[in-house]
Design an enzyme around this catalytic site. Structure first.
Site, PDB file in Angstrom:
ATOM      1  N   ARG A 269       0.828  -1.188  -0.034  1.00  0.00           N
ATOM      2  CA  ARG A 269      -0.067   0.006   0.222  1.00  0.00           C
ATOM      3  C   ARG A 269       0.812   1.105  -0.094  1.00  0.00           C
ATOM      4  O   ARG A 269       0.597   2.327  -0.467  1.00  0.00           O
ATOM      5  CB  ARG A 269      -0.908   0.006   1.327  1.00  0.00           C
ATOM      6  CG  ARG A 269      -2.098  -1.060   1.117  1.00  0.00           C
ATOM      7  CD  ARG A 269      -2.645  -1.121   2.582  1.00  0.00           C
ATOM      8  NE  ARG A 269      -4.319  -1.784   2.441  1.00  0.00           N
ATOM      9  CZ  ARG A 269      -5.323  -1.318   2.473  1.00  0.00           C
ATOM     10  NH1 ARG A 269      -5.096   0.086   2.929  1.00  0.00           N
ATOM     11  NH2 ARG A 269      -6.397  -1.771   2.464  1.00  0.00           N
TER      12      ARG A 269
ATOM     13  N   GLU B  59      -0.072   5.977 -20.056  1.00  0.00           N
ATOM     14  CA  GLU B  59       0.449   4.864 -19.201  1.00  0.00           C
ATOM     15  C   GLU B  59       1.952   4.852 -19.002  1.00  0.00           C
ATOM     16  O   GLU B  59       2.537   4.820 -18.016  1.00  0.00           O
ATOM     17  CB  GLU B  59      -0.181   3.487 -19.521  1.00  0.00           C
ATOM     18  CG  GLU B  59       0.436   2.412 -19.023  1.00  0.00           C
ATOM     19  CD  GLU B  59       0.152   2.289 -17.411  1.00  0.00           C
ATOM     20  OE1 GLU B  59       0.770   1.500 -16.823  1.00  0.00           O
ATOM     21  OE2 GLU B  59      -0.761   3.147 -16.847  1.00  0.00           O
TER      22      GLU B  59
ATOM     23  N   GLU C 178       6.674   7.589 -12.197  1.00  0.00           N
ATOM     24  CA  GLU C 178       6.177   6.990 -10.876  1.00  0.00           C
ATOM     25  C   GLU C 178       7.680   6.458 -10.480  1.00  0.00           C
ATOM     26  O   GLU C 178       7.779   6.443  -8.897  1.00  0.00           O
ATOM     27  CB  GLU C 178       5.268   5.872 -10.968  1.00  0.00           C
ATOM     28  CG  GLU C 178       3.741   6.225 -10.930  1.00  0.00           C
ATOM     29  CD  GLU C 178       2.840   5.059 -11.145  1.00  0.00           C
ATOM     30  OE1 GLU C 178       1.746   5.169 -10.417  1.00  0.00           O
ATOM     31  OE2 GLU C 178       3.022   4.564 -12.120  1.00  0.00           O
TER      32      GLU C 178
ATOM     33  N   HIS D 198       0.524  21.445 -31.443  1.00  0.00           N
ATOM     34  CA  HIS D 198      -0.246  22.334 -30.449  1.00  0.00           C
ATOM     35  C   HIS D 198       0.536  22.691 -29.427  1.00  0.00           C
ATOM     36  O   HIS D 198      -0.312  23.124 -28.345  1.00  0.00           O
ATOM     37  CB  HIS D 198      -1.684  22.030 -30.237  1.00  0.00           C
ATOM     38  CG  HIS D 198      -2.451  21.780 -31.619  1.00  0.00           C
ATOM     39  ND1 HIS D 198      -3.159  22.686 -32.107  1.00  0.00           N
ATOM     40  CD2 HIS D 198      -2.630  20.612 -32.329  1.00  0.00           C
ATOM     41  CE1 HIS D 198      -3.811  22.353 -33.279  1.00  0.00           C
ATOM     42  NE2 HIS D 198      -3.484  21.143 -33.523  1.00  0.00           N
TER      43      HIS D 198
ATOM     44  N   LYS E  87      -0.007   2.536  -2.715  1.00  0.00           N
ATOM     45  CA  LYS E  87      -0.850   1.514  -3.635  1.00  0.00           C
ATOM     46  C   LYS E  87      -2.330   1.942  -3.543  1.00  0.00           C
ATOM     47  O   LYS E  87      -3.098   1.988  -4.569  1.00  0.00           O
ATOM     48  CB  LYS E  87      -0.416  -0.090  -3.264  1.00  0.00           C
ATOM     49  CG  LYS E  87      -1.281  -0.914  -3.986  1.00  0.00           C
ATOM     50  CD  LYS E  87      -0.667  -1.002  -5.335  1.00  0.00           C
ATOM     51  CE  LYS E  87      -0.930  -2.105  -6.346  1.00  0.00           C
ATOM     52  NZ  LYS E  87      -0.432  -2.139  -7.484  1.00  0.00           N
TER      53      LYS E  87
END
Length: 607
Positions: A27, A479, A486, A502, A602
């Site tokens: 977690r 992703e 991360e 852009h 987590k």
């Protein structure tokens, strides 16, 4: 975020608490602690950093006692120091807490005015000091705990023990999960069934507003009004088997190598390989009558939802929206009659996604959740559930759960397309055949690990990285960028390839690698044109494509990873794997904590 474990029985509690906390490490946390009753008195051991530090503290100063509570903390109020680590309390009561007490400041001012002396900066200590004050006023532990619960605003899961009461643990839940485990002459509390799996498979879940009184022979449950209630005891799917890394260096590496099996197991629950037809569990609504689909999720699960939105609109012809859950309910969107709310979550406990679910229900939507934990709060509050068969995912950065979510969303989109007449049986069979090929093709991607690891050497030197994708592969660019941020701490951004002109094109120079998710297919030529523009600005262009796409981009690409050729429908599932693998190898080269990256948890169970 945070983890709670508690035990009351006849065996020494501290070793059981440490084992439970180890199973809650996934977690995310930055400090940990345990407390037990020793000859009726409260004793604590706490440590900053990893559980190894707490274990070392227990080796230096043993902690006896058969009743205790433990906690892994992810700092919210107060720095991640030993003094701010849980459990918190006084000589009379000690508390562990997951969540945020929103009215802690006003309660603290009231308690300090009454003479309570605080030792930490945390919101959690407010709970302990409030219970302590009530005990001093003559209340017994149950009266004091109940009175305190009625004063608390916010999200919390709580467990507490009391000096002089070795046969008592009191727990409570409101917006953060708490489970009660039933053993033989021993009882437990925990943040989830995974933490309790080595101890028992017999679990009861509290509902929001519930509190529980536990001794070593059983538990009593009370609702928010104080009425005694019954909560069903179920057998959890988790077992006590140890969760190890095997021969892999990290849990994330192990979980990356589980992609083929996880995708296969998930598909085999939903696709008949003989008829090539999708067969979903019975749903509480008719897919053919859904007027609009509203998808909400957080993090990687949201990116899975974006791919799902593309599938639902392009294949099933259902109007669909997708929102990050942390923004969705505050926009207060009007939702149509006959609409379907679709939530996607690995843990099924994410606070923002749960709030989105409850908003959808209040708006009269049917509610369907895609979760990896069928016993989670989200699953229990949904009309219907589709399970991802990913097994426990320990690495904080989601990997196999993400591809399992994509597999479920693809099956759901096909089922909806057939129900609505958007495709015929032959079309469904062709697309399900493409889906059933993915586990084998995923194994082939893993065989490319050496090429991906070599590519990581270039990316590890970068300060900024740009990921590009189009159509149903645009979310895979998001992703890939998220994974790199991360676990390697390199700044990265994912963009729709057509949006490069852009704004993001201003960033491109020889020091900014451009990673393209570019399978051959209907949108390939458009992506190739965008990559040509990046190459013209001197940006190193790294291409993930199949053999045809790689050949056509040979004059543009600086480096290429050639992936198996698949139907464009399933390309997002397959191309998720190399972007995750790349982030993993970059993080290893940089020496970061791959499984527990800094500042991340987590399961984000508070807003």
């Amino acid at each position: 975020m945070c983890g709670i474990i508690g035990v009351i029985g006849t065996r020494p509690a501290a070793p059981l608490l440490i084992e439970g906390l180890r199973r809650l490490e996934y977690r995310g946390y930055d400090s940990a602690g345990v407390a037990t009753l020793v000859d009726g008195q409260i004793e604590r051991r706490r440590a900053q950093g990893k559980l190894a530090n707490l274990a070392a503290s227990l080796d230096r100063a043993k902690l006896p006692g058969t009743t205790g509570i433990g906690h892994t903390r992810w700092a919210t109020h107060g720095a991640p120091t030993e003094s701010n680590a849980h459990p918190h309390g006084t000589t009379r009561v000690v508390v562990v807490h997951n969540g945020i007490i929103e009215n802690h400041a006003e309660l603290r001012a009231e308690l300090e005015a009454a003479g309570q002396v605080f030792a930490t900066e945390t919101d959690t200590e407010t709970v302990a000091q409030l219970v302590d004050l009530y005990l001093q006023q003559g209340m017994d532990p149950l009266q004091a705990a109940g009175a305190a619960f009625r004063r608390l605003h916010g999200a919390y899961a709580l467990a507490m023990i009391f000096a002089g009461h070795p046969e008592l643990i009191v727990g409570a839940q409101n917006g953060a999960p708490l489970a009660v485990g039933f053993g033989e002459d021993e009882m437990y509390v925990g943040s989830d069934a995974l933490a309790l799996a080595p101890l028992t498979r017999r679990i009861a879940y509290l509902r929001d507003g519930d509190w529980t009184v536990i001794d070593r022979h059983g538990a009593r449950f009370f609702d928010a009004a104080g009425a005694e209630v019954t909560r069903e005891v179920k057998l959890t799917q988790f077992t006590g088997a140890s969760i190890g890394k095997g021969n892999f260096r990290h849990f994330m590496e192990k979980e990356l190598h589980e992609h083929p099996a996880v995708i296969g197991d998930t598909l085999h629950r939903m696709v008949n390989p003989a008829t090539k037809a999708v067969t979903l569990p019975d749903l509480a609504f008719d897919l053919a009558r859904v007027t609009r689909l509203t998808i909400s999720a957080c993090g990687s699960a949201f990116y899975a939802g974006l791919v799902g939105r593309w599938w639902f609109e392009a294949v099933a012809r259902i109007p669909a929206d997708a929102d990050v859950a942390s923004e969705f309910r505050y926009r207060a969107p009007p939702l149509p009659a006959g609409g379907l709310g679709l939530l996607v979550s690995q843990s099924g406990e994410t606070a923002d996604t749960l709030a989105a679910l409850r908003y959808m229900r209040a708006q009269g939507q049917h509610v369907l959740s895609i979760v990896n934990v069928p016993e989670s709060s989200m699953a229990r509050e949904s009309d219907s559930v589709l399970e991802t068969v990913a097994g426990p995912e320990i690495g904080v950065a989601s990997t196999k759960a993400f591809t399992a979510q994509l597999a479920v969303l693809a099956c759901l989109a096909l089922a909806a397309a057939r129900a609505r007449g958007a495709i015929d049986a032959a079309g469904e069979a062709a697309l399900t055949a493409a889906l059933l090929e993915v586990p084998g093709r995923a194994a082939e991607v893993l065989d490319q690990q050496a090429a991906i690891a070599a590519l990581a050497v270039r990316i590890a030197k970068a300060r900024d990285v740009l990921y590009l994708g189009r159509g149903n592969c645009f979310p895979i660019a998001l992703e890939g960028a998220l994974k790199l941020k991360e676990i390697s701490y390199i700044h990265a951004e994912g963009y729709a390839a057509g949006e490069m002109k852009h704004g993001p094109i201003a960033l491109i120079d020889p020091a900014v690698p451009v990673i393209a998710i570019a399978p051959s297919g209907p949108l390939f030529d458009k992506t190739a044109s965008n990559l040509q523009e990046a190459a013209a600005r001197g940006g190193p262009v790294i291409v993930l494509s199949d053999a045809e796409g790689a050949a056509r981009l040979r004059g543009i690409a600086t480096e290429t990873v050639v992936l198996p050729t698949v139907d464009p429908f399933v390309a997002p599932i397959l191309y998720a794997i190399p972007v995750q693998l790349l982030a993993y190898h970059v993080a290893v080269l940089k020496g970061t904590d791959v499984d527990q990256p800094r500042n991340l948890a987590k399961s984000v169970t508070v807003e």
